[in-house]
Enzyme design. Structure first.
Site, PDB file in Angstrom:
ATOM      1  CB  SER A  72      -0.927   0.014   1.231  1.00  0.00           C
ATOM      2  OG  SER A  72      -1.756  -1.119   1.245  1.00  0.00           O
ATOM      3  CG  ASP A  73       3.834   3.971   2.037  1.00  0.00           C
ATOM      4  OD1 ASP A  73       3.547   4.867   1.231  1.00  0.00           O
ATOM      5  OD2 ASP A  73       4.521   4.154   3.057  1.00  0.00           O
TER       6      ASP A  73
END
Length: 382
Positions: A72-73
């Protein structure tokens, strides 16, 4: 494990050493690399920045569409690269503290949306996919016809660009963008107003991370390759996802062929049941003529007129209240006796008149904003 195959030998993830790991300390393999956005160092190492940009995008699409478990990052601090044993550039992912997942329904919905957008150019399939993804509300208060009409305009322009008959947005001048937007608002003004009023689109929390990751990857890609475009990378990659659309690549190919020639199971079913549907339509028409049914029609012009009348009536109400309080205060100040003409009471009455009077120009401003908003979409004052 998801990338543990020869096909993805260019993806590297630090190994974990369980024997050296405790509840508070995670021991991982030391994987030094070049920062993914350090283009000069990448070129000096003999790697192709454009190739790394494509691989980073494909790795994320693989996580989303096939595995349903994604990083997600993926900002530049969490992604590095190195030169592999065979000389090709390899991508290293770090920091897996922010991970999220999709269920099977969401994964299939995402794949169906991509296919509807890129290959089939089918707005109904695209809208159905958005509903399965939880990004489009369902219910009687959602104007699906408006959603499909706006979606068809987008897909048509997108397909025209893919075929080389149009230009990508980053290739268009600002003046041309404004001209296109004005034309679209004029052609689809009613639909845009309906969508703005209904707010049919919603974004589940998971999609916040997805879009964040896409933006990070888009920034990385454009740093490495000025001609980077995620939409162009997605098109050839979809061919590798044929097996995810209907369970197998063969089935998907047969379904797509059947759709073109009209031999899908749904087409055959429509052919067989057509006489019954025709008889049902004839029965409905007869009952409509007899007055057994009542049609419920959404008139957008009436809705806008009612919204404008609501603001106008509120202005009239505030003006009347202001005048009434002002007259009452003047009469009480000149002819009243006792508590009704006392200073506290008069101050209260005149203050009420002032408050109501101030709301009148504010209401007129709201009316002007509403007319300007409708004019942006080519709708005349009602």
């Amino acid at each position: 494990k998801n990338f543990d195959s020869p096909k993805f030998s260019h993806i590297r993830v630090p190994k974990v050493y369980p024997d050296l790991t405790t509840e508070k300390i995670l021991t991982m393999e030391f994987c030094p690399g070049i920062k993914i956005t350090d283009k000069s160092a990448i070129l000096a190492a003999g790697m192709d920045p454009a190739d790394l940009a494509r691989k980073s995008a494909e790795s994320f699409l693989e996580q989303l569409c096939r595995h349903g478990f994604f990083h997600s990052d993926p900002h530049p601090g969490n992604v590095a690269c190195e030169k592999g044993p065979n000389g090709e550039g390899r991508i290293i992912f770090y920091d897996f503290g922010m991970m999220d997942s999709f269920g099977a329904v969401e994964r299939k919905g995402l794949v169906d949306f991509f296919f509807a957008l890129y290959y089939d150019a089918d707005v109904k399939d695209a809208v159905n996919a958005l509903e399965r993804l939880g990004m489009l509300r369902t219910g009687p208060d959602v104007d699906r016809i408006a959603v499909e009409k706006v979606g068809k305009d987008f897909i048509d322009r997108f397909q025209q660009t893919l075929k080389g008959e149009g230009e990508w947005e980053d290739q268009i001048s600002e003046e041309e963008k404004k001209r296109i937007n004005r034309k679209r608002r004029k052609e689809l003004g009613e639909e845009f107003l309906s969508l703005n009023a209904d707010s049919p689109f919603i974004f589940p929390p998971t999609w916040t991370f997805v879009f964040r990751a896409f933006f990070s990857l888009d920034g990385i890609g454009k740093t490495l390759d000025p001609k980077y475009d995620l939409t162009k990378i997605t098109l050839p990659y979809l061919k590798e996802l044929l097996d995810l659309k209907d369970g197998s690549a063969v089935k998907t190919s047969l379904m797509r062929l059947g759709k073109r020639v009209g031999l899908r199971p749904i087409d055959i079913n429509q052919f067989v049941t057509q006489p019954r549907k025709t008889a049902k339509m004839a029965d409905i028409t007869t009952r409509l003529e007899q007055g057994d049914f009542k049609l419920r029609v959404r008139a957008l012009e009436v809705e806008r007129m009612m919204e404008r009348n609501k603001i106008t009536q509120k202005n009239i109400f505030h003006a009347v209240i202001s005048c009434m309080c002002l007259n009452t205060g003047v009469v009480c100040a000149t002819l009243g006796n006792g508590i009704i003409s006392s200073k506290p009471m008069l101050r209260f009455i005149f203050a009420a008149a002032a408050v109501a009077a101030v709301k009148v120009p504010m209401g007129l401003l709201d009316l002007k904003k509403l007319d300007a908003y409708n004019a942006r979409y080519g709708v005349k004052k009602v």
